[in-house]
Design an enzyme around this catalytic site. Sequence first.
Site, mmCIF file in Angstrom:
data_model
loop_
_atom_site.group_PDB
_atom_site.id
_atom_site.type_symbol
_atom_site.label_atom_id
_atom_site.label_comp_id
_atom_site.label_asym_id
_atom_site.label_seq_id
_atom_site.Cartn_x
_atom_site.Cartn_y
_atom_site.Cartn_z
ATOM 1 N N CYS A 19 0.768 -1.176 0.136
ATOM 2 C CA CYS A 19 -0.172 -0.141 0.056
ATOM 3 C C CYS A 19 0.972 1.206 -0.102
ATOM 4 O O CYS A 19 0.642 2.467 -0.490
ATOM 5 C CB CYS A 19 -0.727 0.018 1.099
ATOM 6 N N ALA B 197 -3.330 8.615 -2.896
ATOM 7 C CA ALA B 197 -3.591 7.466 -1.735
ATOM 8 C C ALA B 197 -3.821 6.200 -2.412
ATOM 9 O O ALA B 197 -4.105 6.062 -3.603
ATOM 10 C CB ALA B 197 -4.872 7.916 -1.062
ATOM 11 N N ASP B 198 -3.715 5.071 -1.678
ATOM 12 C CA ASP B 198 -4.009 3.887 -1.940
ATOM 13 C C ASP B 198 -4.692 3.030 -0.824
ATOM 14 O O ASP B 198 -4.165 3.208 0.203
ATOM 15 C CB ASP B 198 -2.706 3.192 -2.420
ATOM 16 N N THR B 199 -5.670 2.226 -1.061
ATOM 17 C CA THR B 199 -6.362 1.620 -0.195
ATOM 18 C C THR B 199 -6.286 0.182 -0.348
ATOM 19 O O THR B 199 -6.470 -0.342 -1.422
ATOM 20 C CB THR B 199 -7.903 1.936 -0.054
ATOM 21 N N SER C 208 -2.865 4.445 2.544
ATOM 22 C CA SER C 208 -1.603 5.113 2.679
ATOM 23 C C SER C 208 -1.895 6.322 1.857
ATOM 24 O O SER C 208 -2.458 6.550 0.619
ATOM 25 C CB SER C 208 -0.454 4.351 1.983
#
Length: 195
Positions: free
Chosen positions: A48, A70-72, A107
């Site tokens: 992430c 962002a990354d999920t 993140s």
Amino acid sequence: MTRPKLILGSGSPRRAELLEQLGLVADDVRPPDVDETPLKGEIPLNYCRRIAAAKADAMSVASDEVVLCADTTVALGRRIMGKPEDVGQAAEFLLALSGRRHRVITSAVVRNTDQTWARDVVTTVKFKRLSDAELNAYLASDDWRGKAGGYAIQGPAGAFVTWLQGSYTGVVGLPVAETASLLVAAGYPLYGEGS
């Protein structure tokens, strides 16, 4: 000092809605094209972080801009559950999550031309045990499409969540409190300072 332009490095309508909770609308939306394939043996938190950083690194940033990416990721143990490729994989993910706890990692990365700021938010989520009727009705809704782990907590699958410890907005896709701190650190005035 004038307020820098806010560039959202994500095409996610959920992230745009979460920014609106802070009273912000991005000046531009420029989702970067990044390969999101996990590396062999990569653990979910590292994955992430790497993808969010890669998205931010892929963005060109002007001197009057602040970029937010962002990354999920949904993690069941060490397993990374990305966006399901088809209904069969969505069913496989949801059956694996049924009756169990899992982690949702988001993140967030903010950068300007000089510096980068990042935060990880890890939330533990517990699903109820899903009946065949619940699973089939959810799969038929198509709400699983394009969602990490095959579900969105703010949609019909919210009825599957019996317990959560951490950040609800982090599970949706952008932890609002942490994002606000990152933007302030990057010199983006949130609370009336600046013009």
